[in-house]
Design a protein around this motif. Structure first.
Motif, PDB file in Angstrom:
ATOM      1  N   GLY A 165       0.813  -1.208   0.000  1.00 32.45           N
ATOM      2  CA  GLY A 165       0.000   0.000   0.000  1.00 32.45           C
ATOM      3  C   GLY A 165       0.846   1.258   0.000  1.00 32.45           C
ATOM      4  N   THR A 166       0.242   2.345   0.477  1.00 32.14           N
ATOM      5  CA  THR A 166       0.913   3.648   0.446  1.00 32.14           C
ATOM      6  C   THR A 166       2.136   3.696   1.351  1.00 32.14           C
ATOM      7  N   ALA A 167       2.276   2.725   2.269  1.00 30.56           N
ATOM      8  CA  ALA A 167       3.453   2.697   3.133  1.00 30.56           C
ATOM      9  C   ALA A 167       4.740   2.565   2.329  1.00 30.56           C
ATOM     10  N   THR A 168       4.647   2.022   1.116  1.00 28.13           N
ATOM     11  CA  THR A 168       5.836   1.890   0.273  1.00 28.13           C
ATOM     12  C   THR A 168       6.431   3.255  -0.040  1.00 28.13           C
ATOM     13  N   MET A 169       5.577   4.249  -0.241  1.00 25.55           N
ATOM     14  CA  MET A 169       6.064   5.598  -0.522  1.00 25.55           C
ATOM     15  C   MET A 169       6.894   6.123   0.648  1.00 25.55           C
ATOM     16  N   GLU A 170       6.424   5.871   1.865  1.00 23.98           N
ATOM     17  CA  GLU A 170       7.147   6.330   3.038  1.00 23.98           C
ATOM     18  C   GLU A 170       8.449   5.560   3.216  1.00 23.98           C
ATOM     19  N   PHE A 171       8.415   4.266   2.948  1.00 25.95           N
ATOM     20  CA  PHE A 171       9.627   3.459   3.050  1.00 25.95           C
ATOM     21  C   PHE A 171      10.715   3.973   2.115  1.00 25.95           C
ATOM     22  N   VAL A 172      10.356   4.272   0.876  1.00 30.80           N
ATOM     23  CA  VAL A 172      11.326   4.770  -0.096  1.00 30.80           C
ATOM     24  C   VAL A 172      11.910   6.104   0.372  1.00 30.80           C
ATOM     25  N   ALA A 173      11.046   6.982   0.875  1.00 32.40           N
ATOM     26  CA  ALA A 173      11.523   8.291   1.342  1.00 32.40           C
ATOM     27  C   ALA A 173      12.474   8.138   2.525  1.00 32.40           C
ATOM     28  N   GLN A 174      12.153   7.253   3.455  1.00 34.68           N
ATOM     29  CA  GLN A 174      13.000   7.060   4.626  1.00 34.68           C
ATOM     30  C   GLN A 174      14.314   6.385   4.256  1.00 34.68           C
ATOM     31  N   LEU A 175      14.271   5.435   3.335  1.00 38.02           N
ATOM     32  CA  LEU A 175      15.491   4.760   2.899  1.00 38.02           C
ATOM     33  C   LEU A 175      16.422   5.755   2.214  1.00 38.02           C
ATOM     34  N   ALA A 176      15.847   6.636   1.394  1.00 35.04           N
ATOM     35  CA  ALA A 176      16.662   7.617   0.666  1.00 35.04           C
ATOM     36  C   ALA A 176      17.292   8.642   1.605  1.00 35.04           C
ATOM     37  N   SER A 177      16.588   8.988   2.687  1.00 35.34           N
ATOM     38  CA  SER A 177      17.085  10.022   3.590  1.00 35.34           C
ATOM     39  C   SER A 177      17.894   9.468   4.755  1.00 35.34           C
ATOM     40  N   GLY A 178      17.968   8.140   4.861  1.00 36.00           N
ATOM     41  CA  GLY A 178      18.742   7.542   5.944  1.00 36.00           C
ATOM     42  C   GLY A 178      18.038   7.535   7.284  1.00 36.00           C
ATOM     43  N   GLU A 179      16.715   7.747   7.292  1.00 34.14           N
ATOM     44  CA  GLU A 179      15.962   7.763   8.542  1.00 34.14           C
ATOM     45  C   GLU A 179      15.685   6.339   9.033  1.00 34.14           C
ATOM     46  N   ARG A 180      15.324   6.234  10.314  1.00 31.08           N
ATOM     47  CA  ARG A 180      14.882   4.939  10.825  1.00 31.08           C
ATOM     48  C   ARG A 180      13.504   4.625  10.250  1.00 31.08           C
ATOM     49  N   LEU A 181      13.193   3.348  10.139  1.00 25.18           N
ATOM     50  CA  LEU A 181      11.952   2.920   9.517  1.00 25.18           C
ATOM     51  C   LEU A 181      10.793   3.022  10.501  1.00 25.18           C
ATOM     52  N   VAL A 182       9.891   3.966  10.244  1.00 22.01           N
ATOM     53  CA  VAL A 182       8.730   4.199  11.101  1.00 22.01           C
ATOM     54  C   VAL A 182       7.509   4.418  10.216  1.00 22.01           C
ATOM     55  N   ARG A 183       6.405   3.745  10.519  1.00 20.49           N
ATOM     56  CA  ARG A 183       5.192   3.908   9.723  1.00 20.49           C
ATOM     57  C   ARG A 183       4.726   5.364   9.763  1.00 20.49           C
ATOM     58  N   TRP A 184       4.177   5.833   8.646  1.00 16.63           N
ATOM     59  CA  TRP A 184       3.872   7.254   8.505  1.00 16.63           C
ATOM     60  C   TRP A 184       2.898   7.754   9.565  1.00 16.63           C
ATOM     61  N   HIS A 185       1.900   6.945   9.956  1.00 24.17           N
ATOM     62  CA  HIS A 185       0.914   7.437  10.924  1.00 24.17           C
ATOM     63  C   HIS A 185       1.451   7.450  12.352  1.00 24.17           C
ATOM     64  N   ARG A 186       2.675   6.906  12.556  1.00 26.46           N
ATOM     65  CA  ARG A 186       3.295   6.958  13.878  1.00 26.46           C
ATOM     66  C   ARG A 186       4.433   7.962  13.935  1.00 26.46           C
ATOM     67  N   LYS A 187       4.853   8.453  12.768  1.00 31.83           N
ATOM     68  CA  LYS A 187       6.018   9.325  12.714  1.00 31.83           C
ATOM     69  C   LYS A 187       5.730  10.629  13.462  1.00 31.83           C
ATOM     70  N   GLY A 188       6.717  11.072  14.203  1.00 35.12           N
ATOM     71  CA  GLY A 188       6.559  12.288  14.996  1.00 35.12           C
ATOM     72  C   GLY A 188       6.334  11.992  16.458  1.00 35.12           C
ATOM     73  N   GLY A 189       5.947  10.729  16.759  1.00 31.23           N
ATOM     74  CA  GLY A 189       5.754  10.356  18.150  1.00 31.23           C
ATOM     75  C   GLY A 189       7.054   9.891  18.781  1.00 31.23           C
ATOM     76  N   ARG A 190       7.062   9.829  20.086  1.00 30.37           N
ATOM     77  CA  ARG A 190       8.252   9.412  20.826  1.00 30.37           C
ATOM     78  C   ARG A 190       8.343   7.890  20.808  1.00 30.37           C
ATOM     79  N   PRO A 191       9.522   7.320  20.534  1.00 33.69           N
ATOM     80  CA  PRO A 191       9.675   5.860  20.529  1.00 33.69           C
ATOM     81  C   PRO A 191       9.282   5.267  21.871  1.00 33.69           C
ATOM     82  N   GLY A 192       8.541   4.158  21.844  1.00 39.70           N
ATOM     83  CA  GLY A 192       8.147   3.483  23.063  1.00 39.70           C
ATOM     84  C   GLY A 192       9.204   2.495  23.509  1.00 39.70           C
ATOM     85  N   PRO A 193       8.988   1.851  24.662  1.00 41.24           N
ATOM     86  CA  PRO A 193       9.961   0.878  25.187  1.00 41.24           C
ATOM     87  C   PRO A 193      10.254  -0.253  24.199  1.00 41.24           C
TER      88      PRO A 193
END
Length: 368
Positions: free
Chosen positions: A133-161
């Motif tokens: 689905g549309t998560a592929t678009m986010e995966f490509v963007a994160q891979l290109a920018s060197g970011e950690r892999l986080v689903r788009w609807h969770r991005k911006g939140g603080r990592p949990g335990p």
């Protein structure tokens, strides 16, 4: 007719957790088989491993898709990967030998912790990511920018335990998904790829297998609506969503609502009572349902994967796909800061669809 097993390549192992992922593995196998037939190159097998979730709707669709895969000659291995506290250990242990022997790994969800764990075991030189689905678009963007892999609807939140504990595994998986001299990475997608990561091969998914296997559909005069799980993922307010669905259905004469497999029973019951729409629980991914027919002359959707995939699956028919933007006022207070921009991007990059203005003025339609 779909190519038989063996045409996808030497010791190819595919991991899927959803019906859409399985469909796109079949599309990938079909595309690569056609290329190999042209080159007169023999293959040596595709094994599909289903990491089954617990959700009954998803399991039902996966079993139907597994039947189609077997009909196409592919081997299918069903894993009760979430069937109890020991299930993950048993699943990983049972797959370790296959993972180490595989020359190519095909996966549908690089954000999945299960898949990321499996990636730390494999020695495969070829990795393929098919659409989830549309998560592929986010995966490509994160891979290109060197970011950690986080689903788009969770991005911006603080990592949990759990995120912190799993971080080392996720980091290794991300390195596995980065192309190098020792590893080739392919993305097989129907999504727009404006700036793919350096070294990644991008192959277009045109839904050739779907069109060859099903249809063309019988087209009815009315309109159908496609449901979304944006309420269930905490992005859109439930009351706002139900109101938008009712207004959109009334404006365009929709009579059927094809439920997303993750939509809650309570929400769908309320939707049926308040809107009068016939709720349809598809037994296959919507691309196959629409191609098989009957289907409305207009398909209404909110921003989601289908605004990219349905025009491809229904290519050559007279069906029009129309997408309604998400009003920022519909977002919940817990929605990711990136939600509105991401959803607008899903709509704005879709090809061969018609855009609908806000639902409050849904009669205005302009072609993209």
């Amino acid at each position: 007719m779909s190519p038989r097993a063996g045409s996808a390549g030497p010791r190819t192992l595919a991991f899927v957790e959803s019906p859409v992922q399985l469909l796109n593995v079949l599309e990938w196998a079909h595309e690569h088989a056609l290329a190999r037939e042209h080159e007169h190159a023999p293959g040596a097998g595709l094994t599909l491993v289903v990491l089954s979730p617990m959700d009954p709707m998803t399991r039902g669709q996966l079993r139907r898709m597994a039947e189609l895969a077997r009909d196409g000659g592919h081997a299918v291995r069903w894993e009760e990967a979430r069937g109890g506290p020991m299930a993950p250990f048993q699943t990983v242990g049972g797959l370790t030998k296959m993972l180490r022997r595989a020359d190519r790994i095909v996966l549908g969800d690089p954000f999945s912790r299960y898949v990321q764990l499996l990636l730390t075991i494999t020695r495969a030189r070829d990795l393929v990511v098919v659409d989830d689905g549309t998560a592929t678009m986010e995966f490509v963007a994160q891979l290109a920018s060197g970011e950690r892999l986080v689903r788009w609807h969770r991005k911006g939140g603080r990592p949990g335990p759990r995120d912190l504990v799993f971080a080392p595994v996720s980091s290794v998986a991300r390195r596995r998904l980065t192309p190098s001299e020792k590893r080739r990475v392919e993305i097989f997608s129907s999504m727009p790829m404006a700036d793919p990561p350096a070294g990644v091969t991008v192959t277009a998914n045109t839904f050739a297998w779907t069109r060859a296997r099903f249809g063309p559909p019988r087209i009815t005069k009315g309109a159908d609506m496609v449901g979304t799980s944006l309420v269930e993922t905490g992005v859109v307010d439930a009351d706002r969503y139900l109101s938008a669905v009712q207004n959109l259905a009334k404006a365009h004469g929709a009579t059927r609502y094809f439920a997303h497999r993750r939509e809650s029973t309570e929400k769908l019951h309320r939707l049926a009572v308040e809107s009068g729409l016939e709720i349809v629980r598809p037994d296959l991914p919507l691309e196959l349902i629409a191609r098989r027919g009957p289907v409305g002359r207009t398909i209404l959707s909110f921003p989601s994967t289908v605004v990219h995939t349905l025009p491809l699956a229904l290519s050559g028919t007279e069906v029009r796909v129309a997408v309604c933007d998400i009003d920022p006022a519909w977002l919940t207070e817990n929605a990711s800061p990136r939600a509105q921009g991401f959803l607008s991007g899903v709509t704005g990059t879709a090809r061969d669809v018609h855009r609908l203005s806000a639902v409050t003025a849904a009669t205005a339609v302009t072609a993209v």
